[in-house]
Design a protein around this motif. Sequence first.
Motif: not given
Length: 136
Positions: A38, A42, A45, A99-100, A104-107, A116, A118-119
């Motif tokens: 995680l 982050y 991003i 998975y955040a 929410q996810a970070i892709s 990259t 968060t969404h």
Amino acid sequence: APKAAAAPAPAAKATVKVQSAPAPAAAPAAGGVNATLLSMAYGQIGITQDCTAMVEKALNAAGIPVGNIGPTAFLNYGKVVADPQPGDIIVQSGHVAIYAGNGQAISGGMNGVNATMTHPLSWLTATGPVTFVRAG
């Protein structure tokens, strides 16, 4: 003088409590590796990359060596879980993310945007079911 002698004793007990506090924090099964994944997600991003590169970098930072693989290959780097926790890997046939928590996810490489970010999980548009994998 007796009151002065009593004061250092509680201070020593407080020090012992402070030293023992980090151990329980690291105890949960999803703690160590998931926290690293995680944090690394982050930290990426805004970086322009595809989804697999983002997760590969996070796994490598957690001490799990990963080469250049496709999204479904991430199923081999942990166990499928039904109760997603922050730091779990999200795998679909055409996408992979981290998975955040809180839906929410970070892709990387999401919906035509290469940076990259968060969404919401609802943005996952790749085909097939969403599978959560706990690495380790």
